[in-house]
Write a protein that holds these residues in place. Structure first.
Motif, mmCIF file in Angstrom:
data_model
loop_
_atom_site.group_PDB
_atom_site.id
_atom_site.type_symbol
_atom_site.label_atom_id
_atom_site.label_comp_id
_atom_site.label_asym_id
_atom_site.label_seq_id
_atom_site.Cartn_x
_atom_site.Cartn_y
_atom_site.Cartn_z
ATOM 1 N N LEU A 1 0.944 -1.119 0.034
ATOM 2 C CA LEU A 1 0.096 0.149 0.053
ATOM 3 C C LEU A 1 0.820 1.233 0.039
ATOM 4 O O LEU A 1 0.517 2.287 -0.791
ATOM 5 N N LEU A 2 1.826 1.592 1.045
ATOM 6 C CA LEU A 2 2.741 2.418 0.828
ATOM 7 C C LEU A 2 3.527 2.578 -0.487
ATOM 8 O O LEU A 2 3.751 3.816 -0.952
ATOM 9 N N ARG B 1 2.711 1.755 -3.594
ATOM 10 C CA ARG B 1 1.595 2.318 -4.125
ATOM 11 C C ARG B 1 1.493 3.787 -4.051
ATOM 12 O O ARG B 1 1.324 4.654 -5.120
ATOM 13 N N CYS B 2 1.364 4.205 -2.938
ATOM 14 C CA CYS B 2 0.696 5.519 -2.659
ATOM 15 C C CYS B 2 2.315 6.226 -3.050
ATOM 16 O O CYS B 2 2.205 7.497 -3.843
ATOM 17 N N ARG C 1 2.365 6.681 -6.889
ATOM 18 C CA ARG C 1 1.501 7.208 -7.502
ATOM 19 C C ARG C 1 1.864 8.845 -7.245
ATOM 20 O O ARG C 1 1.503 9.548 -8.245
ATOM 21 N N ARG C 2 2.423 9.279 -6.238
ATOM 22 C CA ARG C 2 2.718 10.524 -6.109
ATOM 23 C C ARG C 2 3.876 10.860 -7.275
ATOM 24 O O ARG C 2 3.942 11.882 -7.812
#
Length: 260
Positions: free
Chosen positions: A237-238, A240-241, A244-245
């Motif tokens: 999850l981290l 992907r975040c 994505r940024r």
């Protein structure tokens, strides 16, 4: 995992739902000193291994990437040895090194927690280096050079530009280190000293077929599985975040460049 909630001692025949093997009885997971000790020791090993292997792997990846000339090849070879060597051979080699070699620095580490951490870090650091070097290859040297051109010093360019962009890879490296450590049996077994250095995999191996084993052992195995999956899911999850940024920033930069 389901039988850790069984109402009786059976680990093969379901006879109702109960949480007695988790807590509340002398034989339950959180009320038994042996189970609690194995769980605590596994978490301790995983924490030390994750921190040390991730930090050391990041430094080594940066150092090897910046090396030039023939010295780079032997360093690469040494870093890849733990990856390509069978784990049993690596464990035996570490055990013999720490017990029979009387020269410094081998005399500083004795069988037990310290030796287990050294063994697990030795095994996992190569994977961290591979992951971070792959990320460095994608990033290239242009961003750090651009930061230097804009007035940043070597340390500032490394910390505020390169390391920030490397964080997704560092996170994956930490995830790999934790997963290998919490699940490791061979190296941990060979470098153990006494009952206080027994980890969850070691305890499961020694007691899985015992006649007096209760479903509390299933509860201990459940903790191992859930912990590993939770860390992997959180890291994913981290990651992907973070990416994505990064993708959003790239799109903005491209739009500005096209507009100019």
């Amino acid at each position: 995992m389901a039988f850790s909630f069984n109402a009786t001692r059976s680990r093969s025949v379901w006879q109702g739902f109960s949480t007695q093997w988790w807590s509340g009885t002398p034989l339950s997971l959180f009320d038994n000193d042996e189970y609690a000790s194995a769980l605590k020791h596994s978490l301790e090993l995983a924490a030390w291994t994750t921190v040390l292997a991730t930090a050391l792997g990041t430094v080594l990846a940066l150092a090897v990437t910046r090396m030039r000339g023939v010295s780079k090849h032997p360093v690469n070879f040494i870093l890849m040895i733990p990856i390509v060597t069978p784990e049993l051979i690596l464990a035996v080699g570490l055990y013999l090194s720490l017990t029979f070699i009387t020269a410094w620095p081998f005399t500083l580490v004795h069988l037990g927690t310290a030796a287990q951490v050294v063994g697990q870090v030795t095994y996992t650091v190569g994977f961290v280096v591979v992951v971070i070097r792959g990320r460095l290859g994608v990033l290239g040297e242009g961003l750090e050079a651009a930061a230097r051109d804009l007035g940043a010093g070597p340390v500032a360019a490394l910390v505020f530009v390169l390391l920030r962009l490397l964080m997704p890879a560092v996170l994956v490296g930490a995830m790999i280190s934790f997963a290998f450590s919490i699940d490791n049996f061979v190296i941990t077994e060979y470098l153990a000293s006494d009952s206080s250095t027994v980890s969850i995999p070691m305890y499961l191996y020694a007691n899985a077929r015992g006649g007096n084993t209760t479903p509390a052992l299933n509860a201990l195995a459940t903790i191992l599985v859930v912990m590993t999956l939770a860390v992997v899911a959180l890291a994913g999850l981290l990651y992907r975040c973070a990416t994505r940024r990064e993708t959003g920033s790239s799109d903005i930069s491209s739009t500005v460049a096209l507009g100019a």
